[in-house]
Scaffold this active site. Structure first.
Site, PDB file in Angstrom:
ATOM      1  N   GLU A 130       0.818  -1.214   0.000  1.00 43.94           N
ATOM      2  CA  GLU A 130       0.000   0.000   0.000  1.00 43.94           C
ATOM      3  C   GLU A 130       0.848   1.259   0.000  1.00 43.94           C
ATOM      4  OE1 GLU A 130      -2.964   1.939  -0.698  1.00 43.94           O
ATOM      5  OE2 GLU A 130      -3.752   0.105   0.188  1.00 43.94           O
ATOM      6  N   GLY A 188      11.820  21.299   2.093  1.00 41.38           N
ATOM      7  CA  GLY A 188      12.022  19.867   2.270  1.00 41.38           C
ATOM      8  C   GLY A 188      11.118  18.995   1.424  1.00 41.38           C
ATOM      9  N   LYS A 206       4.542   4.680 -10.215  1.00 41.44           N
ATOM     10  CA  LYS A 206       3.239   4.522  -9.562  1.00 41.44           C
ATOM     11  C   LYS A 206       2.147   4.242 -10.591  1.00 41.44           C
ATOM     12  CE  LYS A 206       4.731   7.561  -5.815  1.00 41.44           C
ATOM     13  NZ  LYS A 206       4.658   8.930  -5.235  1.00 41.44           N
TER      14      LYS A 206
END
Length: 429
Positions: A130, A188, A206
């Site tokens: 997941e 960041g 993905k």
């Protein structure tokens, strides 16, 4: 409740791994209640053993990941080291020695998921992942399980937080790409080397995973068409706003109208402000799923970061441990359709094309003729000119990508066309 603990090996203890270890420790009682047995962190494989890792017993630290997964008493291996090797070898070795695996490794799953699935099936173990797509957002399990009885036709999503942050800043502030990237780096959101994000490699991995699950066929990283966002300009964002759109880096997986093939692609695209994905801001992710019976579903939330990704990892850990106690396994690979992946040239979509042209009579007619000769129908045209120079913005109706490519090549050969300033697809309508 069973009193003998299930033993967990953790491969990697960086941002995500350290958060997984922390949650396993601080929420140990809750995890045990949900699983039906306690879970015990039995070993942590790292590259730098001298680094202080707060909350982790130094006796658990090892640099020999292979020996850890070969121990034989490990029930679950959590892999968060990333990359292809040694991750692939460690995962397959874990299966061989009796452990199920929870992974966040999108690159490996997109590159060689078939090998991992086969090894898990051969040894009767679980492979859950997941956390590999969209961080904390529950997405893989709904596609693999909740929608297993439905037919998914399209998956359209923002699956990279760094690029969404950059494009959002360009849209909201008028900043250029470099300025927005600098801000993302300072906060960041972007790595020191942002290539994997801004060139679309992360999103493409993905997309391969999502397409394979959604359409029950094997889709590898090499099957995914990819464009990054480094060529998106402030002018593109302004053009999108004039059209009532915004620009997003989208992962798009589609089943062909005849059902005989699929496509998977990642590229910047203009989408109408009325589309749900247009309102996804900052570093958030969102995925829009279109299924035959369920209709349109949207999954939204933080797509990266230590805590969100650890949440997905721990969710998988609970599921895998429950399966272990029940002496069962969860879903494996579903690739029965064996649908081919069509090339980008076959994809049909709309286009926004900005041309630099000479400011003189007849230019629009010449351009329109080129579009007509290549079978690309024009929806709207906007022309502005001054001092012998002009810009021509053309928005097309839906056409195959190959036809558009031929059109652009022909336009470049016109004496009146000084250059093609930008080409961007229009999606979500």
């Amino acid at each position: 409740m069973r009193t003998r603990p299930l033993k967990v090996a953790l491969l990697g203890c960086g941002v995500v791994g350290s958060e997984v270890a922390r949650i396993m420790t601080t929420h140990a009682d809750d995890l045990a209640a949900r699983i039906g047995a306690p879970v015990e962190l039995a070993g942590v494989a790292v590259r730098r053993p001298s680094k202080v890792r707060e909350g982790i017993d130094p006796a658990l630290i090892t640099t020999d990941a292979t020996a850890l997964v070969k121990r034989g008493d490990i029930d679950v291996v959590i892999e968060v080291i990333g990359g292809i090797e040694p991750a692939r070898a460690l995962i397959t070795t874990a299966f061989e020695h009796g452990a199920s695996v929870v992974s966040a490794n999108k690159a490996l799953l997109a590159e060689d998921g078939a090998t991992l699935y086969a090894a898990a099936e051969q040894h009767g173990r679980d492979l859950y992942f997941e956390a590999a797509v969209a961080g904390a957002i529950p997405l893989i399990r709904p596609l693999r399980e909740s929608l297993a009885g439905d037919k998914v036709n399209r998956v359209l999503g923002i699956v990279n937080g760094t690029t969404n942050f950059i494009l959002d800043k360009m849209d909201s502030s008028g900043a250029g790409y470099s300025e927005a990237l600098d801000e993302a780096t300072a906060l960041g959101y972007a790595e020191a080397d942002p290539t994997a994000d801004v060139e679309g490699f992360d999103a493409a991995a993905k997309a391969a995973i999502l397409a394979g699950i959604a359409f029950h066929t094997r889709v590898r990283l090499d099957d995914v068409y990819r464009e990054g966002l480094t060529e998106v300009t402030a002018a593109d964002m302004a053009s999108a706003r004039r059209m009532g759109c915004t620009v997003k880096l989208l992962a798009i997986c589609e089943r062909a109208a005849d059902g005989q093939s699929v496509t998977a692609r990642v590229h910047p695209a203009m989408i109408p402000l009325s589309h749900p994905l247009a309102s996804v801001r900052e570093a958030y992710n969102a995925v829009f799923v279109e299924a035959e019976a369920a209709g349109q579903l949207m999954f939204y939330g933080p797509g990266a970061g230590g805590s969100p990704t650890a949440s997905a990892v721990l969710g998988d850990l609970v599921a895998v441990c429950r399966n272990k106690l029940a002496e069962a396994t969860g879903p494996g690979e579903s690739a029965y359709t064996q649908l081919p992946v069509s090339p980008m040239g076959d994809v049909v979509t709309r286009y926004h094309i900005s041309l630099d042209v000479a400011d003189k009579p007849g230019v629009l007619a010449q351009v329109a003729t080129v579009f007509a000769e290549h079978g690309v129908s024009i929806d709207t045209v906007r022309q502005q000119g001054k001092d012998g120079e002009a810009s021509l913005v053309v928005v097309t109706h839906r056409a195959p990508d190959a036809a558009l490519s031929g059109t652009v090549e022909a336009l470049r050969k016109l004496d009146t066309v000084r250059g093609v300033a930008s080409i961007m697809r229009v999606e979500g309508e």
